[in-house]
Design an enzyme around this catalytic site. Structure first.
Site, short mmCIF file in Angstrom:
data_model
loop_
_atom_site.label_atom_id
_atom_site.label_comp_id
_atom_site.label_asym_id
_atom_site.label_seq_id
_atom_site.Cartn_x
_atom_site.Cartn_y
_atom_site.Cartn_z
N ASP A 28 0.93 -1.40 0.23
CA ASP A 28 0.09 0.30 -0.15
C ASP A 28 0.91 1.60 -0.21
O ASP A 28 2.02 1.46 0.90
CB ASP A 28 -0.83 0.17 1.44
CG ASP A 28 -1.97 1.08 0.67
OD1 ASP A 28 -1.53 2.35 1.30
OD2 ASP A 28 -3.24 0.61 1.12
N ASN B 116 -13.42 -3.01 2.72
CA ASN B 116 -13.75 -1.51 2.37
C ASN B 116 -15.52 -1.86 1.77
O ASN B 116 -14.88 -2.19 0.71
CB ASN B 116 -13.51 -0.36 2.58
CG ASN B 116 -12.29 -0.29 3.56
OD1 ASN B 116 -12.21 -0.62 4.84
ND2 ASN B 116 -11.55 0.32 3.33
N GLN C 194 -14.10 3.12 0.96
CA GLN C 194 -13.81 2.19 -0.30
C GLN C 194 -14.03 3.31 -1.85
O GLN C 194 -14.57 4.09 -1.42
CB GLN C 194 -14.89 1.13 -1.22
CG GLN C 194 -14.43 0.50 -2.29
CD GLN C 194 -15.03 -0.61 -1.97
OE1 GLN C 194 -16.22 -1.04 -2.17
NE2 GLN C 194 -14.87 -1.08 -3.16
N VAL D 251 -11.75 2.60 -4.44
CA VAL D 251 -11.33 2.16 -5.53
C VAL D 251 -12.55 0.84 -5.35
O VAL D 251 -11.70 -0.08 -4.43
CB VAL D 251 -10.04 1.36 -5.69
CG1 VAL D 251 -9.61 1.07 -7.16
CG2 VAL D 251 -9.41 2.49 -5.57
N HIS E 224 -10.73 -5.73 -3.28
CA HIS E 224 -9.07 -5.65 -2.73
C HIS E 224 -9.75 -5.53 -1.26
O HIS E 224 -10.38 -5.72 -0.52
CB HIS E 224 -8.70 -4.73 -3.39
CG HIS E 224 -9.35 -3.61 -2.56
ND1 HIS E 224 -10.34 -2.73 -3.53
CD2 HIS E 224 -8.42 -2.63 -1.37
CE1 HIS E 224 -10.20 -2.13 -2.56
NE2 HIS E 224 -9.13 -1.59 -1.91
N HIS F 147 -7.14 -5.64 2.19
CA HIS F 147 -6.31 -4.96 2.93
C HIS F 147 -4.95 -5.62 4.15
O HIS F 147 -6.42 -6.43 4.66
CB HIS F 147 -6.17 -3.27 3.94
CG HIS F 147 -6.50 -2.42 2.90
ND1 HIS F 147 -5.46 -1.66 2.31
CD2 HIS F 147 -8.20 -1.72 2.12
CE1 HIS F 147 -6.52 -1.01 1.63
NE2 HIS F 147 -8.41 -1.51 1.33
#
Length: 125
Positions: free
Chosen positions: A35, A91, A98, A100, A104, A106
């Protein structure tokens, strides 16, 4: 006449190698990279190479095997970088943080077993 074709997400551009990223794991269907604004000593983004799923709920409904692969890659990263102890955060939706809209997760952790993640690691992921 406007086009209905969506612009590629930043993750799609990383997958296409149009934007540089520090890639830490990759399979045929999954890619993981550091990240750029880490919230913990270990902070890795794990995403699918397939942009059709915007969030984990869509992925779970549409391709549970791909979700299982994403989680397996996340676990592998945590084993390598965080002694197998980690937080896995998805998220879902703008109000949940969120930013993007390409599914995905994290992976958050610490390479030091004695170092615990604080609640601040859950802020704005």
């Amino acid at each position: 006449m406007s086009s209905s074709v969506a612009q590629p997400t930043i993750f799609s551009r990383i997958i296409a190698r149009e934007i540089p990223a520090t890639i830490v794991a990759e399979t045929e269907h999954i890619i993981a990279f550091l990240d750029i604004a880490p919230k913990a000593p270990v902070h890795v983004v794990v995403t699918t190479k397939d942009p059709q799923y915007q969030n984990v709920v869509e992925l779970a409904a549409g391709n549970p095997a791909l979700l299982a692969e994403l989680v397996a890659v996340a676990e592998q990263i945590a084993t390598e970088r965080s002694n197998g102890q980690f937080r896995l955060v998805f998220n879902t939706g703008a109000a949940a943080g969120q930013t993007v809209f390409h599914v995905h997760a994290h992976v958050l952790g610490s390479p030091e077993p004695s170092e615990q993640l604080g609640e601040d690691s859950l802020g704005a992921l």
